[in-house]
Design an enzyme around this catalytic site. Structure first.
Site, short mmCIF file in Angstrom:
data_model
loop_
_atom_site.label_atom_id
_atom_site.label_comp_id
_atom_site.label_asym_id
_atom_site.label_seq_id
_atom_site.Cartn_x
_atom_site.Cartn_y
_atom_site.Cartn_z
N LYS A 1 -13.59 87.56 33.73
CA LYS A 1 -12.49 88.09 32.91
C LYS A 1 -12.13 87.11 31.78
O LYS A 1 -12.30 85.90 31.92
CB LYS A 1 -11.27 88.45 33.76
CG LYS A 1 -10.42 87.30 34.20
CD LYS A 1 -9.03 87.78 34.63
CE LYS A 1 -8.14 86.58 34.86
NZ LYS A 1 -6.75 86.73 34.65
N LYS B 1 -10.01 80.50 41.52
CA LYS B 1 -9.44 79.36 40.80
C LYS B 1 -9.68 78.05 41.54
O LYS B 1 -9.88 77.01 40.91
CB LYS B 1 -7.94 79.56 40.57
CG LYS B 1 -7.67 80.61 39.51
CD LYS B 1 -6.25 80.55 38.98
CE LYS B 1 -6.11 81.46 37.78
NZ LYS B 1 -4.78 81.48 37.21
N LYS C 1 -7.28 82.33 29.88
CA LYS C 1 -6.77 81.18 29.10
C LYS C 1 -7.52 79.91 29.47
O LYS C 1 -7.65 79.01 28.66
CB LYS C 1 -5.29 80.95 29.42
CG LYS C 1 -4.37 82.06 29.04
CD LYS C 1 -2.92 81.60 29.25
CE LYS C 1 -1.98 82.76 29.38
NZ LYS C 1 -1.76 83.19 30.77
N1 AQP Z 1 -8.65 89.54 31.02
C1 AQP Z 1 -7.57 90.28 31.23
N2 AQP Z 1 -7.61 91.62 31.05
C2 AQP Z 1 -6.51 92.39 31.25
N3 AQP Z 1 -5.31 91.88 31.61
C3 AQP Z 1 -5.23 90.54 31.79
N4 AQP Z 1 -4.21 89.74 32.13
C4 AQP Z 1 -4.64 88.45 32.15
N5 AQP Z 1 -5.93 88.40 31.83
C5 AQP Z 1 -6.34 89.67 31.60
C6 AQP Z 1 -2.86 90.21 32.40
O1 AQP Z 1 -1.97 89.48 31.57
C7 AQP Z 1 -0.73 89.32 32.27
C8 AQP Z 1 -0.31 87.89 32.20
O2 AQP Z 1 -1.29 87.09 32.84
P1 AQP Z 1 -0.89 85.61 33.21
O3 AQP Z 1 -0.74 84.82 32.01
O4 AQP Z 1 0.30 85.60 34.06
O5 AQP Z 1 -1.99 85.05 34.16
P2 AQP Z 1 -3.50 85.22 34.39
O6 AQP Z 1 -3.80 86.58 34.87
O7 AQP Z 1 -3.92 84.16 35.33
O8 AQP Z 1 -4.06 84.98 32.93
P3 AQP Z 1 -5.21 84.13 32.42
O9 AQP Z 1 -5.18 84.23 30.98
O10 AQP Z 1 -6.48 84.51 33.09
O11 AQP Z 1 -4.85 82.65 32.78
P4 AQP Z 1 -5.66 81.60 33.61
O12 AQP Z 1 -6.84 81.26 32.80
O13 AQP Z 1 -4.70 80.49 33.75
O14 AQP Z 1 -6.03 82.25 34.90
C9 AQP Z 1 -0.94 89.82 33.69
O15 AQP Z 1 -0.38 91.13 33.80
C10 AQP Z 1 -2.43 89.90 33.83
O16 AQP Z 1 -2.83 90.93 34.70
#
Ligand code: AQP
Length: 335
Positions: free
Chosen positions: A198, A115, A201
Site C-alpha cells: 500500500k 510494521k 508515509k
Molecule cells: N494507501 C492507502 N489507501 C487508502 N487509504 C489509506 N489510508 C492510509 N493509507 C492508505 C487511510 O488514511 C487514513 C489515515 O491513515 P493514517 O495516517 O492514520 O495511518 P496509516 O494507515 O498507517 O497511514 P500510512 O500513510 O500508511 O502511514 P505509515 O506509513 O506510518 O503506516 C486511514 O483512514 C487509512 O485507512
C-alpha cells in the site's frame, strides 16, 4: 446520555507527509460525509508516537494535517477538528480497553505484523496495542460510523469486538457497534513502485507515493516513472486483476475524476501508457494543486489553525467526558 445515530469519528496520523492514499481513502470521503453526519476529525498524534517521531517535526505535522483537512474542503465551522493528545479521555478509555481486549485478538492484527516485521521484540508496546487506542478514539464519542481506507478494516472489526465484549461483560448498552464506511474507487491506493504494497508515509522511496505537499512537476514525474507493464491499457475490468500496478493507476484516475473504473477503461482501453499517464498526471495536478496551495496559505497562519484546534478540543472534551464518567461508573470506579 443522548445517543447519537449519525456520528462519525476518523483520524489521520501526523507521522509524515500526507499522500494520495490518505486523501483518496479517507480525507476526500470526509468531505462528502460532512453534509450528512455530525463529524469528529482527529489528528492522532498518540498513534504517531508508536514509532519514533522527531518532536519538532511532529508539532509541525500536527498543524499540517489540520491544514490538509481544511484545504481539502472540511468546514471547520461545522465539524470538530482536534488533536488526540489534547483530549485525555482517549488515553484513559484506551487503558480500560486494554483490559477488555484479548491478547489473541491483537496477535491477529496484520498491520502490527507488517510494521513490526522481523523486529517484533524491539518495537514499542504502543505499536502492539494501537488498535485498543483506536477503539477508544471511536467509542469515547459513541461514534456510529467510521470512514477509513481498506487497510483499517481489521482494526475496526476489533473496535466492534471490544464494544460488544464491554457491553456483555458489564450488561450495558453503552457503546454502539460502529459501522465502517469504506467507499470510493480507491479504497486501497498502492505504491507507485510496487502494486503489492500500500502507498504509505513510511515507505523509504519518495517515488512510491504522491504527497499533498508535492509540486506539480514532482507529481508528473512520479506518475511518469510509476511502474506499469509492456501491454497497452486493458479492454475490461477482469483483465486488470492480474496487473496490480495498472489497476492502481486506473483506480486513482477514477477516484480523482469521480467516475467508475469501467468508465476509465472505456475511455483509455487499447491506448499506450504514455498517453494515459500524461492524462493522469494532468488530472492529479489539477485536483491536488489547489489543496496544496491552500495548505501552504493556512500553514502561514498558525494562530488560525490553533484557534480551530482549541475550539475542537473544547467540543471534543464536552462530548468525551460524560462517556468516560459513565464508563467508570459501570466498571465500579469511585467518581
Ligand atoms: N494507501 C492507502 N489507501 C487508502 N487509504 C489509506 N489510508 C492510509 N493509507 C492508505 C487511510 O488514511 C487514513 C489515515 O491513515 P493514517 O495516517 O492514520 O495511518 P496509516 O494507515 O498507517 O497511514 P500510512 O500513510 O500508511 O502511514 P505509515 O506509513 O506510518 O503506516 C486511514 O483512514 C487509512 O485507512
Amino acid at each position: 446520555m443522548e445517543k447519537p445515530t449519525k456520528r462519525i469519528l476518523s483520524g489521520v496520523q501526523p507521522s509524515g507527509d500526507l499522500h494520495l492514499g490518505n486523501y483518496l481513502g479517507a480525507i476526500k470521503n470526509f468531505v462528502t460525509l460532512q453534509k450528512e453526519y455530525e463529524c469528529f476529525f482527529c489528528v492522532v498524534d498518540l498513534h504517531a508516537i508508536t514509532v519514533w517521531q522527531d518532536p519538532k517535526v511532529l508539532v509541525n505535522k500536527t498543524r499540517e494535517v489540520t491544514a490538509a483537512f481544511i484545504a481539502s474542503g472540511i468546514d471547520p465551522k461545522k465539524n470538530n477538528i482536534f488533536v488526540q493528545s489534547q483530549v485525555p479521555q482517549h488515553a484513559q478509555l484506551a487503558w480500560i480497553f486494554n483490559c477488555v481486549a484479548r491478547m489473541g485478538w491483537l496477535n491477529r492484527m496484520t498491520q502490527f505484523k507488517d510494521k513490526a516485521g522481523k523486529n517484533s521484540e524491539n518495537v514499542s508496546v504502543g505499536l502492539f496495542s494501537y488498535p485498543t487506542l483506536m477503539a477508544a478514539d471511536i467509542l469515547i464519542y459513541l461514534a456510529t460510523h467510521v470512514p477509513v481506507g481498506d487497510d483499517q478494516k481489521q482494526h475496526l472489526e476489533l473496535t466492534r469486538d471490544i464494544a460488544q465484549k464491554f457491553n456483555n461483560d458489564f450488561n450495558t448498552e453503552l457503546f454502539p457497534i460502529p459501522e465502517p464506511l469504506i467507499f470510493g474507487e480507491a479504497t486501497r491506493v498502492m505504491s507507485l513502485r510496487d502494486g503489492s504494497k500500500k502507498m504509505s508515509k513510511s515507505d523509504p522511496s519518495d517515488y512510491s507515493r504522491i504527497m499533498l505537499t508535492d509540486k506539480a512537476e514532482d507529481i508528473s514525474q512520479k506518475i511518469k516513472k510509476a511502474k506499469t507493464d509492456a501491454e497497452p491499457l486493458p479492454q475490461n475490468k477482469e483483465s486488470i486483476k492480474e496487473r496490480p500496478e495498472v489497476e492502481n493507476l486506473i483506480s486513482i484516475y477514477a477516484s480523482l475524476q469521480d467516475i467508475s473504473i469501467d468508465q476509465v477503461i472505456s475511455e483509455f482501453s487499447g491506448k499506450e501508457f504514455s498517453v494515459f499517464k500524461k492524462n493522469l498526471a494532468d488530472l492529479a495536478v489539477s485536483k491536488l494543486e489547489p489543496i496544496t496551495s491552500e495548505m501552504n496559505k493556512l500553514m502561514d497562519d498558525r494562530s488560525y489553525i490553533d484557534s480551530i484546534l482549541n475550539k475542537g478540543k473544547d467540543k471534543a472534551i464536552s462530548v468525551a467526558e460524560p462517556v468516560l464518567t459513565k464508563t467508570k461508573e459501570i466498571i465500579g470506579f469511585l467518581p
